[in-house]
Design a protein around this motif. Structure first.
Motif, PDB file in Angstrom:
ATOM      1  N   UNK A 298       7.875  -1.023  -7.387  1.00 29.47           N
ATOM      2  CA  UNK A 298       7.380  -2.515  -6.946  1.00 29.47           C
ATOM      3  C   UNK A 298       6.649  -2.243  -5.675  1.00 29.47           C
TER       4      UNK A 298
ATOM      5  N   UNK B 297       3.502  -0.215  -6.117  1.00 33.46           N
ATOM      6  CA  UNK B 297       2.285  -0.947  -6.821  1.00 33.46           C
ATOM      7  C   UNK B 297       1.432  -1.966  -5.951  1.00 33.46           C
ATOM      8  N   UNK B 298       2.224  -2.305  -4.834  1.00 32.32           N
ATOM      9  CA  UNK B 298       1.678  -3.245  -4.039  1.00 32.32           C
ATOM     10  C   UNK B 298       0.507  -2.270  -3.303  1.00 32.32           C
TER      11      UNK B 298
ATOM     12  N   UNK C 245      -2.305  -1.638  -5.375  1.00 37.48           N
ATOM     13  CA  UNK C 245      -3.207  -2.646  -5.863  1.00 37.48           C
ATOM     14  C   UNK C 245      -4.433  -2.991  -4.604  1.00 37.48           C
ATOM     15  N   UNK C 246      -3.881  -2.589  -3.299  1.00 43.05           N
ATOM     16  CA  UNK C 246      -4.979  -2.702  -2.306  1.00 43.05           C
ATOM     17  C   UNK C 246      -5.766  -1.856  -2.250  1.00 43.05           C
ATOM     18  N   UNK C 247      -5.585  -0.771  -2.887  1.00 41.58           N
ATOM     19  CA  UNK C 247      -6.436   0.480  -2.778  1.00 41.58           C
ATOM     20  C   UNK C 247      -7.327   0.822  -3.809  1.00 41.58           C
TER      21      UNK C 247
ATOM     22  N   UNK D 207      -8.907  -0.973  -5.685  1.00 45.06           N
ATOM     23  CA  UNK D 207     -10.291  -1.522  -6.191  1.00 45.06           C
ATOM     24  C   UNK D 207     -11.030  -1.623  -4.776  1.00 45.06           C
ATOM     25  N   UNK D 208     -10.681  -0.409  -3.973  1.00 40.94           N
ATOM     26  CA  UNK D 208     -11.329  -0.187  -2.659  1.00 40.94           C
ATOM     27  C   UNK D 208     -12.156   1.016  -2.571  1.00 40.94           C
TER      28      UNK D 208
ATOM     29  N   UNK E 112      -6.991  -0.994   8.395  1.00 40.03           N
ATOM     30  CA  UNK E 112      -7.350  -2.248   7.707  1.00 40.03           C
ATOM     31  C   UNK E 112      -6.591  -3.351   7.522  1.00 40.03           C
ATOM     32  N   UNK E 113      -5.303  -3.118   7.424  1.00 45.97           N
ATOM     33  CA  UNK E 113      -4.292  -4.294   7.540  1.00 45.97           C
ATOM     34  C   UNK E 113      -4.229  -4.967   8.713  1.00 45.97           C
TER      35      UNK E 113
ATOM     36  N   UNK F  35      -8.159  -6.920   9.143  1.00 47.19           N
ATOM     37  CA  UNK F  35      -8.124  -8.012   8.304  1.00 47.19           C
ATOM     38  C   UNK F  35      -6.781  -8.822   8.611  1.00 47.19           C
ATOM     39  N   UNK F  36      -6.018  -8.530   9.301  1.00 53.21           N
ATOM     40  CA  UNK F  36      -4.530  -9.367   9.566  1.00 53.21           C
ATOM     41  C   UNK F  36      -3.928  -9.460   8.561  1.00 53.21           C
ATOM     42  N   UNK F  37      -4.071  -8.734   7.363  1.00 55.57           N
ATOM     43  CA  UNK F  37      -3.553  -8.948   5.968  1.00 55.57           C
ATOM     44  C   UNK F  37      -1.905  -8.514   6.236  1.00 55.57           C
TER      45      UNK F  37
ATOM     46  N   UNK G 155       0.963 -10.489   4.480  1.00 58.77           N
ATOM     47  CA  UNK G 155       2.152  -9.762   3.540  1.00 58.77           C
ATOM     48  C   UNK G 155       3.370 -10.231   3.710  1.00 58.77           C
TER      49      UNK G 155
END
Lengths: 298, 267
Positions: free
Chosen positions: B3, B6-7, B10-12, B14-15, B92-93, B96-98, B102
């Motif tokens: 899990x 996968x998270x 998913x971020x990577x 499409x980058x 990046x996290x 972008x303050x992601x 999260x």
């Protein structure tokens, strides 16, 4: 009613600065709870602590009567400050990521995109979105897990009047579904329009909390005018008048408890004066807010 | 575990930058390690022009079992490219303050860190698979009298290689979490070897015994340089247990420091 959020003595110090000081709050299921306060009054810091991104210096809080944990956060949809997404991902992909983290049903994504009217732009990269679309995507991401509570921090910040109206409509629709909403804002008008309860923060301290309906209660203020030269003198003889002030062309009469505009009208009529203008001013949240803040400055 | 992986994926996936950097890494890694024989041939032909004869078949660069240590030693140099990707992914996290979102969305801080660590494991495993395939293909092509018993005798180096990559990526992840800015992190990461070299050079005379315990030194010690053996010098042609133990300790320390940093900070 079930208590959804209970906060006791929550405190956050940033060095010497005390951003939130001994905060106590209770939010019950089904409330639309407005958190008011000037900029820098500790609203976002409080929400940050409630959502696990800021470590509290002291105090405690519980969600649904349970100690805070990341599993509980999955039952809450929250957007703090401005929307945060991966700029290189499309709206759809960003929501997929949110849904994966929240372990929500991916089928919800299409639904929430529809709610915020972004379906047409879902495959465009987030960085190409306008501010209003970003705010709407943020609301969509908060809704994606079909949460029991929604936390929105300045959801209409920086939007044009149309965008503000749209977001307000969305919030009202969500509230009508029976969800609990916590809305932080410094736009008083916004809180008065959508909230059922509110709390006022100032310099990190809770200075007032209560139902929004109570705001209009208490003494009335009636504006009156008539074609009569001694109107001011006559008004002062009215037993229901606490004070009379000239405001523009009209007179503003602060009424004593239990007296209303129709009593004033009757009084004047009995004196043989026919009013040309009569209006009851409900106290706005804005006035109340400024009064509360002014009281606490003393 | 899946899990969390996968998270992060998913971020990577499409980058675009991810595919460029990781693609660059695997292509460079593949070409460099697979083309050694061609390079020797070119060297020999150049040498022939000047009248000297190099018998390339006398240099068992790609012969089992030497090939394991030879190729893996060379591969170790490219881990810096992979580390750049880890730097970009973690910083990046913060830009972008992601990371904040999260956590708000319901990831615990530990889970966030684990999702990054699992990606590091995946990248290390993929590097190993890549090298394994190249060793197998080139080894089978170039080894003259193949004896099957030699095929896997030195496969232990592959394990050391995994540890080398994973330890270095753990160090990178920690730097990224501490510094949070991509530019500065990449500079410090690239200078790590040099900074350590200067320190080592200055304490050489006093506490020489301490040198194998330095982080970058111990990571380099996992797979020793193999080529001097072709000029009849003694080399370390095995993976020493002590350096594995030291690197394992560092790896745990790096990831634990990342954990402490993440636990304490306001995001």
């Amino acid at each position: 009613m079930q208590t959804v959020l209970s906060v006791k003595g929550l405190t956050k110090n940033f060095g010497k600065l005390c951003a939130v000081n001994q905060l106590n709050l209770e939010v019950k299921a089904g409330q639309v709870f407005g958190m008011l306060g000037p900029n820098g009054s500790g609203k976002t810091t409080t929400l940050g602590m409630l959502m696990g991104v800021t470590n509290p210096s002291a105090g405690e809080f519980s969600w649904f009567g349970e100690a805070p944990s990341h599993t509980i956060r999955k039952r809450i949809g929250a957007v703090l400050e401005h929307p945060i997404f991966y700029p290189y991902l499309s709206g759809q992909k960003n929501l997929e990521l949110n849904a994966t983290i929240k372990q929500a049903d991916p089928a919800n994504i299409a639904k929430v995109l529809e709610v915020v009217e972004l379906t047409a732009r879902k495959d465009d990269k987030y960085k190409t979105y306008s501010l209003g679309m970003k705010q709407r995507l943020a609301i969509a991401s908060a809704l994606v897990s079909d949460p029991e509570i929604l936390i929105l921090d300045e959801p209409t910040n920086g939007l044009d009047p149309m965008g503000i109206a749209e977001i307000r409509q969305i919030i009202k629709r969500i509230a009508a579904d029976g969800k609990t909403i916590i809305l932080a804002s410094h736009l008083l008008d916004e809180v008065q329009k959508v909230c059922t309860h509110y709390a006022v923060l100032r310099k990190g301290q809770l200075v007032h909390s209560g139902p929004v309906d109570d705001v209009g209660r208490g003494e009335e203020l009636v504006e009156v005018n008539a074609y009569h030269d001694d109107l001011a003198l006559i008004l002062q003889k009215f037993e229901g008048a606490k004070s009379v002030k000239k405001e523009g062309a009209n007179y503003a009469v602060q009424m004593n408890d239990g007296f209303h505009s129709h009593d004033l009208n009757k009084f004047l009529f009995n004196k043989g004066i026919v009013v040309s203008y009569l209006a009851t001013q409900k106290k706005s949240l804005e006035k109340q807010f400024l009064e509360i803040l002014a009281d606490n400055k003393k | 575990m899946l899990h969390l992986l996968t998270i992060d994926l998913k971020k990577l996936t499409s980058y675009r930058t991810f595919w460029v950097v990781v693609g660059l890494y695997f292509i460079t890694l593949g070409f460099t390690t697979a083309s050694g024989m061609e390079f020797l041939k070119w060297l020999a032909s150049k040498g022939a022009e000047f009248g000297s004869v190099i018998k390339i078949n006398r240099i068992p660069l790609y012969h089992f079992p030497d090939i394991w240590q030879n190729l893996i030693y060379i591969s170790g140099f490219f881990k810096l490219i992979l580390a750049f990707m880890v730097v970009i992914s973690v910083t990046n996290e913060f830009t972008y303050r992601t990371i904040r979102q999260n956590i708000i969305d319901g990831l615990s801080r530990t889970e966030f860190l684990l999702s990054k660590i699992f990606t590091n494991v995946l990248l290390s495993v993929l590097s190993c698979v890549m090298i394994f395939l190249i060793v197998m293909v080139t080894g089978l092509i170039y080894t003259p009298d193949l004896e099957l018993s030699y095929l896997f005798t030195d496969i232990g180096f592959l394990g050391a290689y995994f540890l080398e990559i994973f330890a270095f990526l753990s160090y990178t992840l920690m730097l990224g979490l501490l510094i949070q800015r991509s530019g500065l992190t990449i500079v410090i990461l690239s200078l790590s070897f040099m900074i350590e070299f200067i320190i080592k050079a200055n304490i050489d005379d006093y506490v020489a015994w301490a040198i194998p315990f330095f982080p970058m030194e111990s990571i380099s010690n996992l797979v020793a340089i193999p080529f001097p053996r072709y000029v009849f010098q003694e080399i370390q042609d095995y993976v020493s247990i002590s350096s594995v133990a030291i690197v394992l300790c560092w790896t745990v320390a790096f990831n634990y420091l990342s954990y402490l940093k993440l636990k304490k900070s306001d995001l």
